[in-house]
Scaffold this motif. Structure first.
Motif, short mmCIF file in Angstrom:
data_model
loop_
_atom_site.label_atom_id
_atom_site.label_comp_id
_atom_site.label_asym_id
_atom_site.label_seq_id
_atom_site.Cartn_x
_atom_site.Cartn_y
_atom_site.Cartn_z
N SER A 266 73.54 15.17 -52.13
CA SER A 266 74.06 15.34 -50.77
C SER A 266 72.94 15.54 -49.75
O SER A 266 73.20 15.74 -48.56
CB SER A 266 75.02 16.54 -50.72
OG SER A 266 74.35 17.74 -51.08
N ASN A 267 71.69 15.47 -50.22
CA ASN A 267 70.50 15.62 -49.36
C ASN A 267 70.49 16.98 -48.66
O ASN A 267 70.07 17.10 -47.51
CB ASN A 267 70.44 14.50 -48.32
CG ASN A 267 69.00 14.12 -47.99
OD1 ASN A 267 68.11 14.18 -48.84
ND2 ASN A 267 68.76 13.72 -46.74
N ARG A 268 70.90 18.02 -49.40
CA ARG A 268 70.95 19.37 -48.83
C ARG A 268 70.24 20.35 -49.77
O ARG A 268 70.75 21.41 -50.09
CB ARG A 268 72.40 19.83 -48.66
CG ARG A 268 73.18 19.00 -47.65
CD ARG A 268 74.65 19.36 -47.64
NE ARG A 268 75.35 18.55 -46.65
CZ ARG A 268 76.12 19.03 -45.69
NH1 ARG A 268 76.27 20.32 -45.57
NH2 ARG A 268 76.72 18.22 -44.85
N HIS A 269 69.04 19.99 -50.20
CA HIS A 269 68.34 20.81 -51.18
C HIS A 269 67.12 21.53 -50.62
O HIS A 269 66.55 22.38 -51.30
CB HIS A 269 67.91 19.94 -52.37
CG HIS A 269 67.11 18.73 -51.98
ND1 HIS A 269 67.67 17.68 -51.28
CD2 HIS A 269 65.81 18.39 -52.20
CE1 HIS A 269 66.74 16.75 -51.09
NE2 HIS A 269 65.61 17.18 -51.63
N VAL A 270 66.72 21.20 -49.40
CA VAL A 270 65.52 21.81 -48.81
C VAL A 270 65.93 23.01 -47.96
O VAL A 270 66.76 22.87 -47.06
CB VAL A 270 64.74 20.79 -47.97
CG1 VAL A 270 63.49 21.43 -47.38
CG2 VAL A 270 64.36 19.57 -48.82
N PRO A 271 65.34 24.17 -48.19
CA PRO A 271 65.71 25.36 -47.40
C PRO A 271 65.09 25.34 -46.01
O PRO A 271 64.08 24.68 -45.77
CB PRO A 271 65.15 26.52 -48.24
CG PRO A 271 63.96 25.92 -48.94
CD PRO A 271 64.35 24.50 -49.25
N LEU A 272 65.69 26.10 -45.11
CA LEU A 272 65.22 26.15 -43.73
C LEU A 272 63.77 26.57 -43.63
O LEU A 272 63.01 26.06 -42.80
CB LEU A 272 66.11 27.11 -42.93
CG LEU A 272 65.74 27.32 -41.46
CD1 LEU A 272 65.83 26.00 -40.70
CD2 LEU A 272 66.65 28.38 -40.83
N GLU A 273 63.34 27.50 -44.49
CA GLU A 273 61.97 27.99 -44.40
C GLU A 273 60.93 26.92 -44.76
O GLU A 273 59.73 27.11 -44.54
CB GLU A 273 61.77 29.21 -45.29
CG GLU A 273 62.17 29.04 -46.74
CD GLU A 273 63.60 29.48 -47.00
OE1 GLU A 273 63.87 29.96 -48.12
OE2 GLU A 273 64.45 29.35 -46.09
N SER A 274 61.39 25.80 -45.30
CA SER A 274 60.47 24.69 -45.60
C SER A 274 60.61 23.55 -44.59
O SER A 274 60.13 22.44 -44.83
CB SER A 274 60.73 24.16 -47.02
OG SER A 274 60.53 25.17 -47.98
N SER A 275 61.23 23.82 -43.48
CA SER A 275 61.51 22.78 -42.49
C SER A 275 60.23 22.12 -41.95
O SER A 275 60.25 20.95 -41.56
CB SER A 275 62.31 23.36 -41.31
OG SER A 275 61.58 24.40 -40.68
N HIS A 276 59.12 22.86 -41.96
CA HIS A 276 57.87 22.31 -41.44
C HIS A 276 57.38 21.11 -42.25
O HIS A 276 56.61 20.28 -41.75
CB HIS A 276 56.78 23.39 -41.43
CG HIS A 276 56.44 23.90 -42.80
ND1 HIS A 276 57.26 24.77 -43.50
CD2 HIS A 276 55.36 23.67 -43.60
CE1 HIS A 276 56.71 25.05 -44.66
NE2 HIS A 276 55.57 24.40 -44.75
N LEU A 277 57.84 20.96 -43.49
CA LEU A 277 57.40 19.86 -44.34
C LEU A 277 57.99 18.52 -43.92
O LEU A 277 57.44 17.47 -44.25
CB LEU A 277 57.75 20.15 -45.80
CG LEU A 277 57.07 21.36 -46.44
CD1 LEU A 277 57.61 21.58 -47.85
CD2 LEU A 277 55.55 21.17 -46.48
N PHE A 278 59.09 18.56 -43.18
CA PHE A 278 59.72 17.30 -42.78
C PHE A 278 58.86 16.48 -41.82
O PHE A 278 59.07 15.28 -41.66
CB PHE A 278 61.10 17.56 -42.18
CG PHE A 278 62.17 17.77 -43.21
CD1 PHE A 278 62.78 16.70 -43.84
CD2 PHE A 278 62.55 19.05 -43.57
CE1 PHE A 278 63.76 16.89 -44.80
CE2 PHE A 278 63.53 19.26 -44.54
CZ PHE A 278 64.14 18.18 -45.16
N GLN A 279 57.88 17.12 -41.19
CA GLN A 279 56.98 16.36 -40.30
C GLN A 279 56.21 15.29 -41.08
O GLN A 279 55.81 14.27 -40.52
CB GLN A 279 55.98 17.32 -39.64
CG GLN A 279 55.02 17.98 -40.62
CD GLN A 279 54.05 18.92 -39.96
OE1 GLN A 279 53.31 18.53 -39.06
NE2 GLN A 279 54.06 20.18 -40.40
N PHE A 280 56.03 15.50 -42.39
CA PHE A 280 55.26 14.56 -43.20
C PHE A 280 56.11 13.40 -43.73
O PHE A 280 55.55 12.43 -44.25
CB PHE A 280 54.63 15.30 -44.38
CG PHE A 280 53.70 16.41 -43.98
CD1 PHE A 280 52.63 16.18 -43.13
CD2 PHE A 280 53.90 17.70 -44.46
CE1 PHE A 280 51.77 17.20 -42.76
CE2 PHE A 280 53.04 18.74 -44.09
CZ PHE A 280 51.98 18.49 -43.24
#
Length: 403
Positions: A266-280
């Motif tokens: 469901s593409n809902r496995h990354v926690p909010l505290e790791s949101s900075h990684l989405f920039q990559f």
């Protein structure tokens, strides 16, 4: 008689519907590709049944493909082939017999199979390594790293890294007559993931003096944060590798806990505290326009922290090489990346190519517009394909020119 005929027609229609797998119009040998795709689909369904019945794990059932494709180490007039160990890890070693005027080149190769399947002794990998050794007059080390579900991350990475680090020692290179300035790592799919991770890790290892000349990433899997990229959406049910199977591979790499698989699906496995990684992995910034195709980028939907705390591997750059900073990327060697249009992993490779270029790394991004995931492994009868031979030749030509 009429009822029997009707039942026969309906059964035939259902069978035809099940067997028929549409393929894109621009793929060569469509009926052959369709047959291959159907065969893989049937094996996948059988693996699901054996798993459901508790007879065998899904991935272990699929491993029967590897068993069927296994070929023993067989030397010929051009190459000496042996199964051995380097740094206590199983490898298949290919040593050219042709005389060399100087030191030889070397390729350290990691096979694909979603970190769960595959073997250096599979007919296709044996043949590709044999061709590489013969055509380049090069030493080829094809690594048999341990597999999931018995072993999870970081075991696979640690195995291939151990072999690479061991082989790069000056005395070992000298033993095999290898030029320390002409060594590369290469791999396809999950093996491409491992090759990219190894190349990055070597930069941080002060014990390794020898630098890689190049890295070769063949339709690599490079990130597990966003499993809804345009390529995942467009090729969700595409030939050989579907989105659902990719999710199974990714999740099994880290754990057999179905909770992670469900969250990834469901593409809902990354926690909010790791949101900075989405920039990559923000595809709206890194994909060329022709691959965006009108897709609109939407921000991530975050999951709970529990899964990331239990299985932090999917946030680890050793598992997701796209997550490293630009500062680390710019020190990487000459790079070849092959992507295929009809592949869920297409955008991983395309984003990495763009980020590497932006960081100043010389990159050859070879995009095959008429190919699908795994195409290069279909180079042996009876499953050989013209596209497989073409891509293999392009790979070997690039190595010959650049290594």
């Amino acid at each position: 008689m009429g009822t029997k005929l009707l039942c026969f027609v309906l059964a035939s229609a259902l069978l035809a519907y099940y067997l028929y797998t549409p393929v894109p119009e621009d793929i060569d040998e469509p009926w052959k590709v369709m047959l291959l795709s159907t065969s893989f689909r049937v094996m996948g369904h059988l693996a699901e049944v054996t798993d459901w019945l508790g007879l065998m794990n899904y991935m272990e059932a699929l491993m029967l493909i590897t068993t069927a494709e296994y070929t023993p180490p067989t030397s010929d007039e051009n190459v000496t082939v042996t199964d051995t160990e380097l740094s206590n890890v199983a490898v298949r070693l290919f040593l050219p017999r042709k005389p060399s005027e100087g030191l030889r080149r070397a390729v350290i190769f990691f096979h694909g199979g979603g970190w769960c399947l595959g073997h250096a002794g599979m007919k296709s990998y044996d043949r590709l390594a044999r061709w590489t050794s013969n055509r380049l007059n090069a030493v080829v080390v094809s690594v048999n790293y341990r597999l999931a579900p018995k072993y999870h991350f970081p075991v696979q990475f640690e195995d291939v890294y151990a072999v690479t680090k061991f082989f790069l020692q000056r005395n070992i290179l000298s033993q095999y007559g290898v030029d320390p300035e002409r060594v590369c790592v290469a791999g396809d799919s999950a093996g491409g993931n491992l090759a990219a991770a190894v190349a990055q890790q070597l930069l941080e290892d002060s014990e390794v003096e020898t630098k890689l000349k190049a890295q070769v990433l063949i339709y690599p899997a490079l990130q597990s944060l966003d499993l809804n990229l345009p390529s995942y959406q467009e090729n969700a049910d595409q030939v050989i590798l579907s989105r659902s199977l990719t999710v199974k591979f990714w999740s099994e790499y880290f754990t057999s806990d179905l909770a992670l698989r469900d969250a990834m699906a469901s593409n809902r496995h990354v926690p909010l505290e790791s949101s900075h990684l989405f920039q990559f992995v923000n595809w709206s910034q890194f994909l060329p326009e022709e691959l965006k195709k009108g897709h609109v980028y939407t921000g991530p939907v975050y999951g709970s922290s529990e899964l990331a705390q239990k299985y932090p591997g999917f946030l680890d750059p050793r598992a997701a090489p796209l997550l490293v900073s630009d500062a680390r990327l710019r020190r990487l060697p000459l790079t070849y990346i092959l992507t295929c249009q009809y592949d869920v992993l297409r955008d991983d490779g395309a984003m990495y190519a763009q980020r590497l270029r932006a960081a100043g790394v010389p990159v050859t991004h070879d995009h095959a517009k008429d190919a699908f995931h795994g195409a290069m492994t279909f180079i042996s009868a009876p499953t050989d394909l013209a596209v497989g031979h073409r891509l293999a030749n392009r790979y070997l030509e690039w190595l010959d020119e650049n290594l």
